[in-house]
Design a protein around this motif. Structure first.
Motif, PDB file in Angstrom:
ATOM      1  N   ARG A 440     -10.664  -3.318   4.600  1.00  0.00           N
ATOM      2  CA  ARG A 440     -11.230  -4.381   3.761  1.00  0.00           C
ATOM      3  C   ARG A 440     -10.194  -5.006   2.827  1.00  0.00           C
ATOM      4  NH1 ARG A 440     -15.299  -0.492   3.543  1.00  0.00           N
ATOM      5  NH2 ARG A 440     -14.759   0.140   1.408  1.00  0.00           N
ATOM      6  N   LEU A 441      -8.925  -4.562   2.919  1.00  0.00           N
ATOM      7  CA  LEU A 441      -7.853  -5.165   2.127  1.00  0.00           C
ATOM      8  C   LEU A 441      -6.846  -5.831   3.047  1.00  0.00           C
ATOM      9  CD1 LEU A 441      -6.986  -2.556  -0.683  1.00  0.00           C
ATOM     10  CD2 LEU A 441      -8.544  -4.493  -0.783  1.00  0.00           C
ATOM     11  N   GLY A 442      -6.347  -6.979   2.639  1.00  0.00           N
ATOM     12  CA  GLY A 442      -5.304  -7.646   3.393  1.00  0.00           C
ATOM     13  C   GLY A 442      -3.957  -6.970   3.186  1.00  0.00           C
ATOM     14  N   LEU A 443      -2.937  -7.493   3.865  1.00  0.00           N
ATOM     15  CA  LEU A 443      -1.610  -6.883   3.799  1.00  0.00           C
ATOM     16  C   LEU A 443      -1.051  -6.902   2.382  1.00  0.00           C
ATOM     17  CD1 LEU A 443       0.921  -5.712   5.139  1.00  0.00           C
ATOM     18  CD2 LEU A 443       1.682  -8.066   5.532  1.00  0.00           C
ATOM     19  N   ALA A 444      -1.113  -8.078   1.721  1.00  0.00           N
ATOM     20  CA  ALA A 444      -0.535  -8.180   0.377  1.00  0.00           C
ATOM     21  C   ALA A 444      -1.219  -7.224  -0.594  1.00  0.00           C
ATOM     22  CB  ALA A 444      -0.645  -9.620  -0.128  1.00  0.00           C
ATOM     23  N   ALA A 448       0.460  -3.921  -2.441  1.00  0.00           N
ATOM     24  CA  ALA A 448       0.384  -3.757  -3.894  1.00  0.00           C
ATOM     25  C   ALA A 448      -0.271  -2.429  -4.248  1.00  0.00           C
ATOM     26  CB  ALA A 448      -0.395  -4.913  -4.510  1.00  0.00           C
ATOM     27  N   LEU A 449      -1.317  -2.058  -3.491  1.00  0.00           N
ATOM     28  CA  LEU A 449      -1.979  -0.773  -3.724  1.00  0.00           C
ATOM     29  C   LEU A 449      -1.019   0.387  -3.469  1.00  0.00           C
ATOM     30  CD1 LEU A 449      -4.417   1.076  -4.177  1.00  0.00           C
ATOM     31  CD2 LEU A 449      -5.049   0.689  -1.784  1.00  0.00           C
ATOM     32  N   ALA A 450      -0.244   0.314  -2.395  1.00  0.00           N
ATOM     33  CA  ALA A 450       0.720   1.379  -2.104  1.00  0.00           C
ATOM     34  C   ALA A 450       1.734   1.507  -3.237  1.00  0.00           C
ATOM     35  CB  ALA A 450       1.429   1.089  -0.787  1.00  0.00           C
ATOM     36  N   GLY A 451       2.187   0.360  -3.766  1.00  0.00           N
ATOM     37  CA  GLY A 451       3.137   0.411  -4.879  1.00  0.00           C
ATOM     38  C   GLY A 451       2.555   1.089  -6.106  1.00  0.00           C
ATOM     39  N   ARG A 468      -1.717   2.821   7.683  1.00  0.00           N
ATOM     40  CA  ARG A 468      -2.797   1.921   8.117  1.00  0.00           C
ATOM     41  C   ARG A 468      -2.274   0.496   8.265  1.00  0.00           C
ATOM     42  NH1 ARG A 468      -5.839  -1.138   9.820  1.00  0.00           N
ATOM     43  NH2 ARG A 468      -8.128  -1.242   9.665  1.00  0.00           N
ATOM     44  N   LEU A 469      -1.400   0.093   7.337  1.00  0.00           N
ATOM     45  CA  LEU A 469      -0.817  -1.250   7.420  1.00  0.00           C
ATOM     46  C   LEU A 469       0.168  -1.342   8.578  1.00  0.00           C
ATOM     47  CD1 LEU A 469      -0.180  -1.900   3.619  1.00  0.00           C
ATOM     48  CD2 LEU A 469      -2.023  -2.833   5.017  1.00  0.00           C
TER      49      LEU A 469
END
Length: 932
Positions: A440-444, A448-451, A468-469
């Protein structure tokens, strides 16, 4: 009393009317003035003077609550009037007459025959009483008088021609419809005198607030601007100024409310509408908000402006607005904000205005609320108002039911909160991880979440999100490549394949890949430059990142890109540029918002205000590192403390190693070992040691151990840095010069062979050559030290590192001590000057002891002997040269040619026994003052 200032004319007129009454000429006075301008005070003052002159005073004060009470005003006037047949007895008969008149009102009203007869009897009784002692009748706030009492007053006024009676009525200048008949007849009476009162002038305000104690704490001009010259407000404001230096809610605020409630019910309603909607709202919006008829609203607004409670429809001070809002019950206030939001949305107002009302109302149930709040949040974040943007997004998130929309809003909310207090954003990570793994989250947003997961040391979750990305075939065409390059430098254990060379040329990064993030792309370029030791090549891009920083306030990668840019400039030895760019963002934190916090040994408070908490903290840390690199230890400590105070350790996450490392290293070099120990006692996340910030922390801790005499512990930290760097494939990048410092630890332990091996490895690289030469000289025989140190001092001066410069000069002085004591003393004085200037207390103490061994008095004598031989012109040139002026700058200041300056310097060098400018004694300026 303030209310009576500038009232001389009205007082004289009223006194004249009193005199007419004593001469049996009845009079009526209508005292007109806005709310709070002193009508009541004038009535009170008149009554006091009248009583001293033998008048009986009958007083009444009208109120909105009693305006429908028949003969309410008349009852107040007659309650103290005795029976006509018993002047000395208690009152009674006149009130009985009014009761009879009240009964008559059930029929034809106050003009009925029975009521007229009752009025006639009461008036005759009053006139009879006036024959024994003159009467003063005052009625305040006439607009709230009941109609029957007005008829009674008219009956009295018609019979005043030769009666010793003065009737004074006080009211606002704007008549009420129910009183028009009364006023129309009153204005026809020859006995009527109209007197007007208004707000004080600036001069009157100054006279009112000046007293025996002198000028008030607040200038009279400011008092006039805030009070508008309204005496009631000025009384309260003068007291506030004396007690607190400015308006207080319990003073000026309450006085403002008192004025409001002296007006009709529309007056406070208009003030509430203005307080809720803001002063730039249209009239139609205001009247609809509080359900007023336009004519009533305009009349009330005019009364507020006339009374100077408002200035052209605007509150004169925030305390007044806050008082109006605070008087409202929470439910009533929320309802007004809900209605305001609907009104503004219906007419297509800006999203930010609507959103602020929704937040005040805590209301997001409207179908359009989430969209408006999201749009307003976007504007707030772009303008750097992160805290306000976060408030909008919190409310929008609560108002949504669709999980995909909620995930998108939560992602933006986490970013907004991270800008001010990263710890508060951590609570969003778990739900966002679930959303990311669910697609449910896009790449950007996923990157940002990973960071942010890495920021808080949640590496396993970050890996799951990244995998997942990576599994998404479309991701390779977006910004995932940039993220991999950044990971290889910042969090090497998580990079997909550290053995694969990253792109070597910046042209490969000219533009971000389709769908990529521009700030992440910039971070990748800079990380690549650092990894491949290409800092000089990407220095221009680093400055561009810092220049464009204000254009990306809400981008999650902005701070990371900016910090990498500072690192690039430092590695490229562009210390001045780094210092200049680090200073620019510090001014973006709002005024009045100086962050409060504790020293690094305590829990700091997350910065707020203007959305600059995290960014301001990071730039404070960057300024600390720049100051440390230049040898300015006091500034380095101050900025590192500020960085640690702006964000709590929890909010710093794994990046705590950055400001802590700088603080430890600066404190160690400054001799503040207790502070360094307190910093090292703080708990740090274990995940920090898997990032570049952990390297910096280990490196600083090693120096603390070395300075504290624990060489084995220092060596372990330096070697740990080396193991991590080699294991991460960053040996080429060399984030910290661990080999040189490990070599110094080996020297302390007496192992010269290990020291020389590590130093030679360092010298085979292109960075850190100056310190390596200094350590190599210490590990070499005495005969080989001079050329090594001579090259090292040139490199230290070129790099701008004054700490290294002082250490090399000290070592050079020791080398010369055996054969050229004069030269040794000169170098020692230079080293001592730099050490004192930079706050290097341990080194300064060490040099003072060496100076004593070399002969301190003799050293000064040497210097002064040479200085004494200089001419006046040579002294002026030398005094400017010793503080760093160039030949051209000296020529401009002394109005001579650069050639003349060069000739003077040649003679100065010969007389002082030196060969070049940098050998000028550091204390030459003091010597010139002593001999000049």
């Amino acid at each position: 009393m303030v209310a009576l200032v500038e009232r001389d004319e009205q007082i004289q007129q009223l006194d004249s009317l009193l005199a007419d009454c004593t001469a049996r000429r009845g009079r009526v006075a209508l005292l007109e003035g806005p709310i709070g301008t002193g009508r009541t005070a004038l009535l009170r003052s008149l009554a006091e003077r009248a009583e001293r002159s033998g008048f009986r005073c009958l007083r009444a004060s009208c109120s909105p609550a009693e305006q429908e009470l028949p003969y309410g005003v008349a009852g107040q006037l007659l309650r103290d009037v005795p029976r006509p047949e018993d002047p000395d007895g208690p009152p009674g008969r006149l009130l009985e007459r009014l009761a009879a008149a009240t009964d008559a009102l059930d029929g034809a009203g106050p003009a009925s025959p029975r009521a007229v007869r009752a009025h006639h009897e009461v008036v005759l009784a009053l006139l009879g009483h006036a024959e024994r002692e003159p009467l003063l009748i005052t009625v305040d706030d006439l607009r709230y008088a009941d109609v029957p009492s007005l008829h009674l007053l008219l009956h009295l006024v018609r019979r005043l021609a030769s009666a010793p009676v003065l009737v004074v009525l006080a009211d606002e200048p704007v008549p009420r419809p129910r009183h028009l008949t009364f006023l129309a007849e009153l204005f026809r009476r020859p006995e009527l005198h109209r007197l007007r009162v208004g707000p004080l002038s600036p001069a009157g305000t100054a006279r009112a607030v000046s007293g025996p104690s002198g000028a008030p704490p607040v200038p009279a001009a400011d008092l006039h601007a805030i009070s508008g010259g309204n005496p009631l407000l000025l009384d309260a404001l003068a007291e506030d100024a004396r007690v607190a230096g400015g308006p207080r809610p319990e003073g000026y605020g309450l006085a403002f409310l008192g004025c409001l409630h002296r007006g009709d019910p529309a007056t406070p309603a208009v003030a509430r509408a203005l307080a809720v909607m803001g002063e730039d709202a249209g009239s139609a919006e205001l009247w609809r908000l509080v359900s007023l008829k336009p004519e009533d609203g305009e009349r009330a607004l005019g009364a507020l402006n006339a009374a100077r409670l408002l200035d052209g429809g605007r509150f004169r001070h925030p305390v007044a607005r806050d008082a109006v809002l605070d008087e409202l019950a929470p439910a009533e206030r929320a309802e007004l904000h809900r209605r305001a939001a609907r009104l503004l949305h219906d007419r297509g107002a800006a999203a930010t205005r609507i959103a602020r009302h929704l937040v005040h109302a805590d209301h997001a149930q409207e179908p359009w609320a989430a969209a408006v709040l999201s749009e307003a949040a976007e504007h707030a974040l772009l303008d750097g108002r992160a805290e306000e943007g976060a408030r909008f997004l919190r409310l929008a998130h609560r108002g949504l039911s669709d999980e995909g929309e909620r995930a998108a809003v939560r992602t933006r909310l986490a970013g907004a909160e991270w800008q001010t207090a990263p710890a508060s954003a951590a609570r969003h990570l778990a739900p966002l991880v679930t959303a990311a793994l669910g697609g449910r989250l896009g790449l950007a947003d996923g990157l940002a979440l990973a960071g942010r997961l890495l920021w808080f040391g949640r590496g396993e979750e970050a890996v799951r999100v990244l995998d997942r990305l990576r599994a998404d075939a479309r991701a390779e065409g977006g910004g995932l490549r940039d993220a991999e390059v950044w990971l290889a430098y910042a969090h090497p254990p998580l990079a997909r394949d550290r053995r694969t060379p990253v792109l070597a040329a910046e042209r490969a990064f000219a533009v971000p890949a389709l769908g990529g993030d521009p700030q992440l792309h910039a971070a990748a370029i800079l990380a690549d430059g650092l990894t491949r030791r290409r800092s000089h090549a990407v220095a221009g891009r680093a400055e561009q990142v810092l220049r464009d920083l204000p254009l990306h306030p809400r981008n999650p990668w902005t701070v990371e890109a900016a910090l990498l840019a500072v690192q690039v400039l430092l590695r490229a030895d562009r210390l001045d540029a780094a210092a200049a760019w680090c200073e620019a963002p510090s001014g973006e934190t709002p005024a009045g918002e100086t962050p409060a916090g504790e020293t690094p040994s305590g829990e700091g408070r997350d910065g707020e205000a203007g959305g600059g908490g995290t960014q301001a903290a990071f730039f404070a840390a960057a300024r600390a590192e720049v100051a440390l690199r230049t040898g300015d230890l006091p500034s380095a400590l101050r900025e590192a403390r500020e960085a640690l105070a702006r964000l709590s350790p929890k909010s710093w996450g794994v990046a705590i190693g950055y400001p802590l490392g700088t603080c430890v290293l600066a404190a160690t070099r400054a001799g503040e070992h207790d502070e360094a120990a307190r910093c090292l006692a703080l708990s740090v996340p274990e995940a920090m040691f898997k990032s570049r910030h952990g390297l910096y922390y280990l490196y600083a801790r090693g120096h603390h151990h070395l300075a504290s005499g624990h060489a084995h512990a220092a060596l372990a930290d330096f070697l740990s840095c080396g193991e991590l760097i080699r294991g991460w494939g960053l040996d080429t990048a060399g984030p910290v010069p661990w080999r040189t410092d490990a070599a110094e630890a080996w020297l302390r332990l007496g192992n010269r062979d290990q020291a020389r091996r590590l130093v030679r490895e360092q010298l085979a690289r292109t960075d850190g050559r100056g310190p390596a030469l200094r350590v190599l000289a210490a590990a070499s025989p005495a005969g080989r030290r001079l050329p090594l140190l001579t090259e090292a001092v040139d490199l230290a001066e070129a790099s701008g590192d004054r700490y290294e410069q002082a250490r090399v000069l000290a070592d050079l002085s020791r080398v010369h001590a055996a054969g050229n004591r004069r030269r040794a003393r000169l170098l020692l004085r230079q080293a001592l000057h730099v050490a004192n200037m930079c706050g290097m207390r341990p080194l300064a103490r060490e040099l003072l002891s060496v100076q004593a061994d070399l002969g301190g008095a003799e050293a000064m004598a040497d210097g002064l002997e040479g200085i004494a031989s200089l001419t006046d012109s040579e002294r002026r040139v030398a005094s400017l040269a010793v503080v760093g002026n160039t030949n051209r700058e000296i020529a401009a200041k002394l109005y001579i040619t650069p050639s003349t300056v060069e000739q003077h310097l040649t003679r100065i060098y010969r007389k002082l026994g030196i060969r070049r400018r940098k050998e000028l004694p550091a204390d030459l300026w003091a010597g010139l003052r002593k001999t000049g």
